[in-house]
Design an enzyme around this catalytic site. Structure first.
Site, PDB file in Angstrom:
ATOM      1  N   ASP A 102     -42.898 -24.218  17.013  1.00  0.00           N
ATOM      2  CA  ASP A 102     -41.913 -24.954  17.791  1.00  0.00           C
ATOM      3  C   ASP A 102     -42.189 -24.818  19.277  1.00  0.00           C
ATOM      4  O   ASP A 102     -42.993 -24.005  19.707  1.00  0.00           O
ATOM      5  CB  ASP A 102     -40.517 -24.384  17.528  1.00  0.00           C
ATOM      6  CG  ASP A 102     -39.968 -24.882  16.214  1.00  0.00           C
ATOM      7  OD1 ASP A 102     -40.498 -25.867  15.689  1.00  0.00           O
ATOM      8  OD2 ASP A 102     -39.007 -24.262  15.712  1.00  0.00           O
ATOM      9  N   LYS A 159     -40.350 -30.431  20.201  1.00  0.00           N
ATOM     10  CA  LYS A 159     -40.244 -31.442  21.237  1.00  0.00           C
ATOM     11  C   LYS A 159     -41.018 -30.970  22.464  1.00  0.00           C
ATOM     12  O   LYS A 159     -40.849 -29.872  22.927  1.00  0.00           O
ATOM     13  CB  LYS A 159     -38.766 -31.583  21.621  1.00  0.00           C
ATOM     14  CG  LYS A 159     -38.357 -33.016  21.883  1.00  0.00           C
ATOM     15  CD  LYS A 159     -36.967 -33.090  22.445  1.00  0.00           C
ATOM     16  CE  LYS A 159     -35.887 -32.655  21.467  1.00  0.00           C
ATOM     17  NZ  LYS A 159     -34.520 -32.812  21.956  1.00  0.00           N
ATOM     18  N   GLY A 167     -36.621 -17.424  18.416  1.00  0.00           N
ATOM     19  CA  GLY A 167     -35.483 -16.592  18.016  1.00  0.00           C
ATOM     20  C   GLY A 167     -35.605 -16.130  16.580  1.00  0.00           C
ATOM     21  O   GLY A 167     -36.666 -15.680  16.150  1.00  0.00           O
ATOM     22  N   MET A 205     -27.489 -24.145  22.101  1.00  0.00           N
ATOM     23  CA  MET A 205     -27.642 -25.604  22.222  1.00  0.00           C
ATOM     24  C   MET A 205     -26.398 -26.246  22.831  1.00  0.00           C
ATOM     25  O   MET A 205     -25.955 -27.307  22.391  1.00  0.00           O
ATOM     26  CB  MET A 205     -27.921 -26.225  20.844  1.00  0.00           C
ATOM     27  CG  MET A 205     -29.246 -25.781  20.266  1.00  0.00           C
ATOM     28  SD  MET A 205     -29.575 -26.506  18.653  1.00  0.00           S
ATOM     29  CE  MET A 205     -28.649 -25.412  17.591  1.00  0.00           C
TER      30      MET A 205
HETATM   31  N1  SAH Z   1     -33.248 -19.695  16.259  1.00  0.00           N
HETATM   32  C1  SAH Z   1     -33.010 -19.582  17.678  1.00  0.00           C
HETATM   33  C2  SAH Z   1     -32.030 -20.610  18.171  1.00  0.00           C
HETATM   34  C3  SAH Z   1     -32.497 -22.014  17.993  1.00  0.00           C
HETATM   35  S1  SAH Z   1     -31.435 -23.165  18.734  1.00  0.00           S
HETATM   36  C4  SAH Z   1     -32.523 -18.165  17.996  1.00  0.00           C
HETATM   37  O1  SAH Z   1     -32.204 -17.388  17.093  1.00  0.00           O
HETATM   38  O2  SAH Z   1     -32.521 -17.818  19.176  1.00  0.00           O
HETATM   39  C5  SAH Z   1     -32.101 -23.316  20.346  1.00  0.00           C
HETATM   40  C6  SAH Z   1     -31.134 -22.750  21.333  1.00  0.00           C
HETATM   41  O3  SAH Z   1     -31.326 -21.355  21.458  1.00  0.00           O
HETATM   42  C7  SAH Z   1     -31.297 -23.267  22.738  1.00  0.00           C
HETATM   43  O4  SAH Z   1     -30.665 -24.508  22.910  1.00  0.00           O
HETATM   44  C8  SAH Z   1     -30.615 -22.188  23.537  1.00  0.00           C
HETATM   45  O5  SAH Z   1     -29.240 -22.276  23.439  1.00  0.00           O
HETATM   46  C9  SAH Z   1     -31.036 -20.951  22.764  1.00  0.00           C
HETATM   47  N2  SAH Z   1     -32.223 -20.315  23.345  1.00  0.00           N
HETATM   48  C10 SAH Z   1     -33.398 -20.084  22.750  1.00  0.00           C
HETATM   49  N3  SAH Z   1     -34.247 -19.442  23.552  1.00  0.00           N
HETATM   50  C11 SAH Z   1     -33.595 -19.241  24.704  1.00  0.00           C
HETATM   51  C12 SAH Z   1     -33.913 -18.610  25.939  1.00  0.00           C
HETATM   52  N4  SAH Z   1     -35.114 -18.046  26.153  1.00  0.00           N
HETATM   53  N5  SAH Z   1     -32.975 -18.582  26.914  1.00  0.00           N
HETATM   54  C13 SAH Z   1     -31.766 -19.134  26.726  1.00  0.00           C
HETATM   55  N6  SAH Z   1     -31.413 -19.737  25.590  1.00  0.00           N
HETATM   56  C14 SAH Z   1     -32.304 -19.785  24.584  1.00  0.00           C
END
Ligand code: SAH
Length: 496
Positions: free
Chosen positions: A39, A61, A93, A175
């Site tokens: 991703d 994206k 994440g 998000m």
């Molecule tokens: N699976 C991921 C979340 C996916 S949804 C997790 O567990 O973190 C994607 C959202 O995660 C983004 O829109 C934002 O809200 C958050 N996000 C992911 N990485 C980030 C970062 N480095 N800093 C701030 N927000 C982050």
């Protein structure tokens, strides 16, 4: 039972960005994968752990491109697994925290493809932590809740704000940047204290992370003014106020710098480790690779009569490695070097020789070829024979003083310096590039041919390296001494 042969899929969480937060299991899997499907939000440092030969399929994206539809991603995973591949599906994440991990498993289950899940550190917890906000604290709350600001059905989620407010815990929205005004209004309408602390945390765990601390009432306006963009985490709760006391990430000496380290992959680690330890976000961007010259007859002949030499001179760790590789090929061990003296250019080279069980006899105070040549010319005796196994593109600096002193030199190329083949390219989010030789500057330029180099801020290890960078128009800082520690010092000063 898993089939013994055939493909398999590992659903791996990459964490929020900082490569140091990636799991050991995830790293090992990347190193043994056939295919990595990844991703957009996967950290650069983690992408750099994927070996060159592994097939990489981007499905997130990126600017100008639409993301690959979920159905297609599922199909890619299935097809690769059916082709017998070890497939790593790498997600930002944690794969099961709004990561659609579940959806990706369904098709695999239908086709009885074996899989494993490797959890990752979720941004919902780590991004607040990197901003000095604990998601729970006994004085303030007894629960925290992770909510999406964006659901499958509609742009902004249908959230039961009344229920959320009643929970009286910390609320973390992922998000949620676009829906922020709606989220805050929803909470206010549901009766949350308008002065309840709230924050939005952008690009968490990177060198350029930003946070806006406000209240539920003022957050949307403040965030808009600051131009906060995705990815960002919104957090609502009294714990947000703790940031004042607990902030730490950007306070580290190099906590605001993103630095590209251009050393060859196998030699970049000392500088990269020191910079990362001081808080920098390090991008390993190897600009060159050194390749030992195979079947090096000239060197083999020198090894066969190695006792004729009085001194062996090494000007780089790569030279040391190529030399010992040739010794091994020739079935000679260090006993054959008994009685010889060793001169080295600096501490890195010295360590490489010591690792082979030999303490060195000479190292100049200034780590340069000229200084090494001069120092050795002073103590060697006329007629002494000197072996210099080094780069095929070595300069005359070390040679000249030795020749002038009437010493007998065998200057033998033992490795070639080539431009790197893969790895990340320069982008404008990077604050500095660290160059440890003129050849890394040249390799960098070859890999990034159409750059406006005046935008590249270079930190260079010595004058020769600096000259190469200046010639390209880079903005140059030179470390005081030609050592890694002095490079680190230069960065510390720049960060002040
Ligand atoms: N699976 C991921 C979340 C996916 S949804 C997790 O567990 O973190 C994607 C959202 O995660 C983004 O829109 C934002 O809200 C958050 N996000 C992911 N990485 C980030 C970062 N480095 N800093 C701030 N927000 C982050």
């Amino acid at each position: 039972m898993e089939k013994k042969t055939g493909g398999k899929v590992w659903l791996v969480g990459a964490g929020p960005w900082d490569a140091g937060l990636f799991t050991l299991k995830g790293k090992a899997l990347l190193e043994s994968a056939d295919v990595v499907v990844y991703d957009k939000l996967v950290g650069q440092g983690i992408m750099a752990m994927i070996p060159h030969h592994v097939k990489k399929i981007p499905v997130g994206k990126t600017a100008g491109f639409h993301p690959v539809p979920q159905r297609e991603i599922n199909q890619i995973l299935l097809d690769e697994a059916l082709a017998g591949k070890r497939v790593v599906r790498l997600k930002g994440g944690d794969p099961f925290v709004f990561g659609r991990g579940g959806e990706e498993l369904e098709l695999l289950c239908q086709h009885r493809i074996p899989f494993e899940i490797v959890p990752g550190i979720t941004s919902a917890v780590a991004v607040p932590a990197y901003n000095g906000i604990p998601v729970t604290h006994r004085d303030f709350c007894s629960s925290f809740h992770i909510i999406t600001g964006h659901t499958k059905k509609s742009e902004s989620a249908e959230i039961d704000y009344g229920a959320l407010v009643k929970l009286d815990g910390t609320l973390v929205f992922l998000m949620g940047v676009t829906a922020m005004p709606k989220i805050c209004k929803g909470l206010l309408d549901a009766g949350v204290d308008p002065d309840m602390p709230a924050a939005v945390l952008e690009q968490g765990t990177t060198a350029h992370q930003r946070r806006i601390i406000a209240s539920v009432k003022t957050l949307p306006e403040k965030a808009e003014k600051a131009g906060i963009q995705t990815p960002a985490v919104i957090i609502v709760g009294r714990v947000c106020a703790l940031e004042k006391e607990f902030h730490w990430a950007e306070d580290r000496p190099l906590g605001r710098l993103k630095i590209a380290v251009t050393r060859p992959r196998d030699r970049g680690s000392v500088l990269a480790e020191k910079l990362a330890f001081l808080g920098a976000e390090v991008v390993l961007m190897p600009a060159i690779q050194t390749v030992a010259i195979e079947d090096n007859q000239t060197l083999y002949e020198a090894l066969d009569r190695v006792r004729d030499y009085k001194w062996i001179v090494f000007t780089s760790a790569a030279g040391v490695e190529a030399f010992y590789q040739a010794m091994t090929n020739r079935k000679k061990d260090i006993r054959s070097l008994a009685g010889l003296k060793f001169a080295v250019i600096g501490t890195g080279t010295k360590k490489a020789v010591e690792k082979r069980g030999i303490f060195t006899d000479l190292m100049p105070d200034v780590y340069s070829g000229a200084a090494l040549g001069q120092a050795l010319a002073k103590i060697a005796e006329p007629g002494d024979r000197i072996l210099i196994p080094r780069s095929a593109i070595g300069t005359e600096d070390v040679i000249r003083p030795l020749r002038e002193a009437g010493l007998l030199l065998d200057d033998i190329p033992v490795y070639d310096t080539l431009e790197a083949e893969d790895g990340p390219l320069w982008d404008e989010s990077i604050d500095y590039a660290a160059f440890t030789s003129a050849s890394t500057v040249r390799g960098f330029v070859k890999r990034n041919p159409d750059l406006d180099y005046s935008k590249v801020r270079a930190v260079c290890i010595g004058e020769q390296t600096a000259a190469a960078a200046r010639e390209k128009g880079m903005r140059v800082t030179v470390s005081e001494k030609a050592t890694i520690d002095s490079m680190v010092e230069a960065f510390l000063e720049l960060a002040l």
